[in-house]
Write a protein that holds these residues in place. Structure first.
Motif, PDB file in Angstrom:
ATOM      1  N   LEU A   1      -3.189   3.843  -1.453  1.00 53.00           N
ATOM      2  CA  LEU A   1      -3.496   3.211  -2.733  1.00 53.00           C
ATOM      3  C   LEU A   1      -2.672   1.945  -2.908  1.00 53.00           C
ATOM      4  CD1 LEU A   1      -3.285   6.352  -5.028  1.00 53.00           C
ATOM      5  CD2 LEU A   1      -5.356   5.261  -4.207  1.00 53.00           C
ATOM      6  N   ARG A   2      -3.259   1.001  -3.599  1.00 54.71           N
ATOM      7  CA  ARG A   2      -2.527  -0.219  -3.952  1.00 54.71           C
ATOM      8  C   ARG A   2      -2.806  -0.495  -5.425  1.00 54.71           C
ATOM      9  NH1 ARG A   2      -2.158  -5.927  -0.768  1.00 54.71           N
ATOM     10  NH2 ARG A   2      -1.151  -7.057  -2.450  1.00 54.71           N
ATOM     11  N   GLN A   3      -1.793  -0.347  -6.224  1.00 51.21           N
ATOM     12  CA  GLN A   3      -1.955  -0.382  -7.668  1.00 51.21           C
ATOM     13  C   GLN A   3      -2.386  -1.746  -8.202  1.00 51.21           C
ATOM     14  OE1 GLN A   3       1.536   0.770  -9.822  1.00 51.21           O
ATOM     15  NE2 GLN A   3       0.327   1.546 -11.499  1.00 51.21           N
ATOM     16  N   ASP A   4      -1.841  -2.825  -7.682  1.00 47.97           N
ATOM     17  CA  ASP A   4      -2.176  -4.143  -8.228  1.00 47.97           C
ATOM     18  C   ASP A   4      -3.618  -4.553  -7.944  1.00 47.97           C
ATOM     19  OD1 ASP A   4      -1.518  -4.427  -5.487  1.00 47.97           O
ATOM     20  OD2 ASP A   4      -1.066  -6.542  -5.772  1.00 47.97           O
TER      21      ASP A   4
ATOM     22  N   VAL B   1      -9.040   6.361 -10.347  1.00 45.95           N
ATOM     23  CA  VAL B   1      -7.897   6.822  -9.550  1.00 45.95           C
ATOM     24  C   VAL B   1      -7.155   7.931 -10.292  1.00 45.95           C
ATOM     25  CG1 VAL B   1      -5.662   6.166  -8.571  1.00 45.95           C
ATOM     26  CG2 VAL B   1      -7.624   4.661  -8.299  1.00 45.95           C
ATOM     27  N   ARG B   2      -6.913   7.743 -11.583  1.00 47.33           N
ATOM     28  CA  ARG B   2      -6.233   8.774 -12.373  1.00 47.33           C
ATOM     29  C   ARG B   2      -7.029  10.084 -12.369  1.00 47.33           C
ATOM     30  NH1 ARG B   2      -4.632   4.454 -15.813  1.00 47.33           N
ATOM     31  NH2 ARG B   2      -6.521   4.676 -17.031  1.00 47.33           N
TER      32      ARG B   2
ATOM     33  N   TRP C   1       0.863  -1.184   0.000  1.00 48.31           N
ATOM     34  CA  TRP C   1       0.000   0.000   0.000  1.00 48.31           C
ATOM     35  C   TRP C   1       0.894   1.227   0.000  1.00 48.31           C
ATOM     36  CZ3 TRP C   1      -5.168  -0.102  -0.595  1.00 48.31           C
ATOM     37  CH2 TRP C   1      -5.793  -1.330  -0.430  1.00 48.31           C
ATOM     38  N   ARG C   2       0.501   2.252  -0.757  1.00 45.94           N
ATOM     39  CA  ARG C   2       1.286   3.483  -0.841  1.00 45.94           C
ATOM     40  C   ARG C   2       0.501   4.642  -0.252  1.00 45.94           C
ATOM     41  NH1 ARG C   2       3.402   4.341  -6.748  1.00 45.94           N
ATOM     42  NH2 ARG C   2       2.337   6.230  -6.164  1.00 45.94           N
TER      43      ARG C   2
ATOM     44  N   ARG D   1      -8.815   1.906 -12.393  1.00 46.19           N
ATOM     45  CA  ARG D   1      -7.612   2.719 -12.569  1.00 46.19           C
ATOM     46  C   ARG D   1      -7.964   4.086 -13.149  1.00 46.19           C
ATOM     47  NH1 ARG D   1      -3.449  -0.733 -11.607  1.00 46.19           N
ATOM     48  NH2 ARG D   1      -3.841  -2.921 -12.030  1.00 46.19           N
TER      49      ARG D   1
ATOM     50  N   ALA E   1      -6.036  -2.121  -7.593  1.00 48.47           N
ATOM     51  CA  ALA E   1      -6.870  -0.983  -7.987  1.00 48.47           C
ATOM     52  C   ALA E   1      -7.863  -0.714  -6.863  1.00 48.47           C
ATOM     53  CB  ALA E   1      -7.577  -1.228  -9.310  1.00 48.47           C
TER      54      ALA E   1
END
Length: 51
Positions: free
Chosen positions: A18-21, A42-43, A3-4, A39, A23
């Motif tokens: 956020l955790r990209q993998d 989020v963008r 998590w970021r 995604r 979404a």
């Protein structure tokens, strides 16, 4: 993947991560609960917040 958290988050523990993998997003105070998002969403959120 981890998590970021935003580099602008304070040390008070009240932030969104956020955790990209996955979404997904989560509240750092309730790490067991996640909100799946696309995604694209989020963008768009990041774009709107950076204005």
């Amino acid at each position: 993947m981890e998590w970021r958290r935003s580099s602008r988050s304070g040390s008070n523990g009240e932030c969104v991560e956020l955790r990209q993998d996955l979404a997904a997003v989560r509240d750092s105070k309730r790490p067991g609960v996640t909100l799946p998002v696309t995604r694209t969403a989020v963008r768009e959120l990041i774009t709107r917040l950076s204005r």
